[in-house]
Design a protein around this motif. Sequence first.
Motif, PDB file in Angstrom:
ATOM      1  N   ASP A 109       6.537  -6.296  12.299  1.00 38.90           N
ATOM      2  CA  ASP A 109       5.207  -6.132  12.882  1.00 38.90           C
ATOM      3  C   ASP A 109       4.490  -4.922  12.297  1.00 38.90           C
ATOM      4  OD1 ASP A 109       5.544  -8.354  14.461  1.00 38.90           O
ATOM      5  OD2 ASP A 109       6.276  -7.222  16.192  1.00 38.90           O
ATOM      6  N   SER A 110       5.193  -3.794  12.184  1.00 38.03           N
ATOM      7  CA  SER A 110       4.573  -2.602  11.610  1.00 38.03           C
ATOM      8  C   SER A 110       4.234  -2.808  10.135  1.00 38.03           C
ATOM      9  CB  SER A 110       5.510  -1.397  11.762  1.00 38.03           C
ATOM     10  OG  SER A 110       5.720  -1.082  13.111  1.00 38.03           O
ATOM     11  N   PHE A 111       5.179  -3.377   9.404  1.00 39.44           N
ATOM     12  CA  PHE A 111       4.952  -3.602   7.971  1.00 39.44           C
ATOM     13  C   PHE A 111       3.791  -4.557   7.734  1.00 39.44           C
ATOM     14  CE2 PHE A 111       9.318  -2.496   5.907  1.00 39.44           C
ATOM     15  CZ  PHE A 111       9.111  -1.175   6.241  1.00 39.44           C
ATOM     16  N   SER A 112       3.739  -5.649   8.487  1.00 40.64           N
ATOM     17  CA  SER A 112       2.669  -6.630   8.275  1.00 40.64           C
ATOM     18  C   SER A 112       1.311  -6.037   8.636  1.00 40.64           C
ATOM     19  CB  SER A 112       2.944  -7.895   9.091  1.00 40.64           C
ATOM     20  OG  SER A 112       2.994  -7.606  10.482  1.00 40.64           O
ATOM     21  N   LEU A 113       1.268  -5.197   9.668  1.00 39.18           N
ATOM     22  CA  LEU A 113       0.017  -4.547  10.035  1.00 39.18           C
ATOM     23  C   LEU A 113      -0.470  -3.619   8.927  1.00 39.18           C
ATOM     24  CD1 LEU A 113      -2.167  -3.996  12.150  1.00 39.18           C
ATOM     25  CD2 LEU A 113      -0.669  -2.233  13.124  1.00 39.18           C
ATOM     26  N   MET A 114       0.450  -2.839   8.362  1.00 43.45           N
ATOM     27  CA  MET A 114       0.079  -1.934   7.268  1.00 43.45           C
ATOM     28  C   MET A 114      -0.345  -2.716   6.031  1.00 43.45           C
ATOM     29  SD  MET A 114       2.734   1.294   7.526  1.00 43.45           S
ATOM     30  CE  MET A 114       4.234   0.414   7.935  1.00 43.45           C
ATOM     31  N   ALA A 115       0.358  -3.821   5.754  1.00 47.75           N
ATOM     32  CA  ALA A 115       0.020  -4.620   4.574  1.00 47.75           C
ATOM     33  C   ALA A 115      -1.364  -5.242   4.707  1.00 47.75           C
ATOM     34  CB  ALA A 115       1.077  -5.701   4.360  1.00 47.75           C
ATOM     35  N   ARG A 116      -1.711  -5.738   5.900  1.00 46.13           N
ATOM     36  CA  ARG A 116      -3.016  -6.369   6.086  1.00 46.13           C
ATOM     37  C   ARG A 116      -4.153  -5.350   6.015  1.00 46.13           C
ATOM     38  NH1 ARG A 116      -0.196  -9.459  10.004  1.00 46.13           N
ATOM     39  NH2 ARG A 116      -0.889  -8.015  11.641  1.00 46.13           N
ATOM     40  N   ARG A 117      -3.938  -4.165   6.515  1.00 44.82           N
ATOM     41  CA  ARG A 117      -5.014  -3.175   6.555  1.00 44.82           C
ATOM     42  C   ARG A 117      -5.214  -2.470   5.216  1.00 44.82           C
ATOM     43  NH1 ARG A 117      -4.754  -0.200  12.521  1.00 44.82           N
ATOM     44  NH2 ARG A 117      -5.261  -2.075  13.727  1.00 44.82           N
ATOM     45  N   ARG A 118      -4.117  -2.076   4.569  1.00 42.83           N
ATOM     46  CA  ARG A 118      -4.234  -1.340   3.308  1.00 42.83           C
ATOM     47  C   ARG A 118      -3.098  -1.772   2.396  1.00 42.83           C
ATOM     48  NH1 ARG A 118      -6.026   4.883   4.228  1.00 42.83           N
ATOM     49  NH2 ARG A 118      -6.544   4.529   2.059  1.00 42.83           N
ATOM     50  N   GLY A 119      -3.235  -2.971   1.839  1.00 40.99           N
ATOM     51  CA  GLY A 119      -2.160  -3.543   1.046  1.00 40.99           C
ATOM     52  C   GLY A 119      -1.799  -2.719  -0.168  1.00 40.99           C
ATOM     53  N   PHE A 120      -2.797  -2.289  -0.940  1.00 44.43           N
ATOM     54  CA  PHE A 120      -2.524  -1.522  -2.158  1.00 44.43           C
ATOM     55  C   PHE A 120      -1.821  -0.219  -1.807  1.00 44.43           C
ATOM     56  CE2 PHE A 120      -3.309   1.423  -5.556  1.00 44.43           C
ATOM     57  CZ  PHE A 120      -3.237   0.665  -6.710  1.00 44.43           C
ATOM     58  N   ALA A 121      -2.335   0.504  -0.810  1.00 40.96           N
ATOM     59  CA  ALA A 121      -1.749   1.788  -0.418  1.00 40.96           C
ATOM     60  C   ALA A 121      -0.323   1.600   0.098  1.00 40.96           C
ATOM     61  CB  ALA A 121      -2.615   2.454   0.644  1.00 40.96           C
ATOM     62  N   PHE A 122      -0.080   0.524   0.832  1.00 42.01           N
ATOM     63  CA  PHE A 122       1.238   0.252   1.400  1.00 42.01           C
ATOM     64  C   PHE A 122       2.275   0.063   0.295  1.00 42.01           C
ATOM     65  CE2 PHE A 122       3.960  -3.020   3.756  1.00 42.01           C
ATOM     66  CZ  PHE A 122       4.743  -2.041   4.336  1.00 42.01           C
ATOM     67  N   VAL A 123       1.965  -0.776  -0.688  1.00 43.28           N
ATOM     68  CA  VAL A 123       2.902  -1.021  -1.789  1.00 43.28           C
ATOM     69  C   VAL A 123       3.038   0.229  -2.659  1.00 43.28           C
ATOM     70  CG1 VAL A 123       3.360  -2.441  -3.827  1.00 43.28           C
ATOM     71  CG2 VAL A 123       2.388  -3.483  -1.781  1.00 43.28           C
ATOM     72  N   PHE A 124       1.936   0.945  -2.881  1.00 41.05           N
ATOM     73  CA  PHE A 124       1.978   2.160  -3.695  1.00 41.05           C
ATOM     74  C   PHE A 124       2.912   3.197  -3.086  1.00 41.05           C
ATOM     75  CE2 PHE A 124       0.319   6.458  -4.485  1.00 41.05           C
ATOM     76  CZ  PHE A 124       0.458   6.512  -5.863  1.00 41.05           C
ATOM     77  N   VAL A 125       2.787   3.455  -1.783  1.00 37.19           N
ATOM     78  CA  VAL A 125       3.647   4.440  -1.115  1.00 37.19           C
ATOM     79  C   VAL A 125       5.106   4.016  -1.173  1.00 37.19           C
ATOM     80  CG1 VAL A 125       4.254   5.374   1.152  1.00 37.19           C
ATOM     81  CG2 VAL A 125       1.892   5.418   0.396  1.00 37.19           C
TER      82      VAL A 125
END
Length: 213
Positions: A109-125
């Motif tokens: 749930d946390s990961f999917s929320l972060m991916a939907r809101r800021r996908g590029f930033a999520f994968v970059f971090v």
Amino acid sequence: MLAGILGMGIAAVSIFGGSEGFTPQAIQRQVIALGALGLAGYLAAAAARPLFVVVSGSLFAVAAGLVWGLWGGVALALCGTLLSAWVVYALARRLGSGAIRDLAGARYDSFSLMARRRGFAFVFVATLGYVFPTDLVIAVAAVTGVRARTVFGAACLGNLPGTILMVSIGSAVVHPSPLLWWVAGAAIALLTVGAAILARSWFPRAERARVAP
């Protein structure tokens, strides 16, 4: 399966390696002597790495530096990283969100929320430091609708600093430089701290609440 593959590799080196011994210099000469076959074998192994969950991509970067040196190693390691990211992305899209949810568990749930809101930033971090599990982040990004070019661009950019450092460590194995190892190790630690700081500033605490350290 992984133990069996490693065992066959060691047996092959012992049987066909001759009297040169199992040294970094010998490994470098033997792999380079394979030419294009050695390059193809490395890239194929790097692409299949996510299937062997316990194998870190950092080991492949170190191996690339050992065999092909700094710049050639960086280029090959990045290509291998992108291939492995493509394998994870394609498998996640094929398996669907249900399978990835089962794999991620409470973190989904946390990961999917972060991916939907800021996908590029999520994968970059995730790829910049050891804050989030990289392969799982890419899989979640795939099933939450993040575009492939966004995932691969973020993965390439995030992996670049760490790849250079790991390849540097590998290239120093043939010509040992303890100072380089210490500097690279410290830089990797700083990258992880930087990634953690970025994660705290880019994603609200509520989004990270259920993400295990």
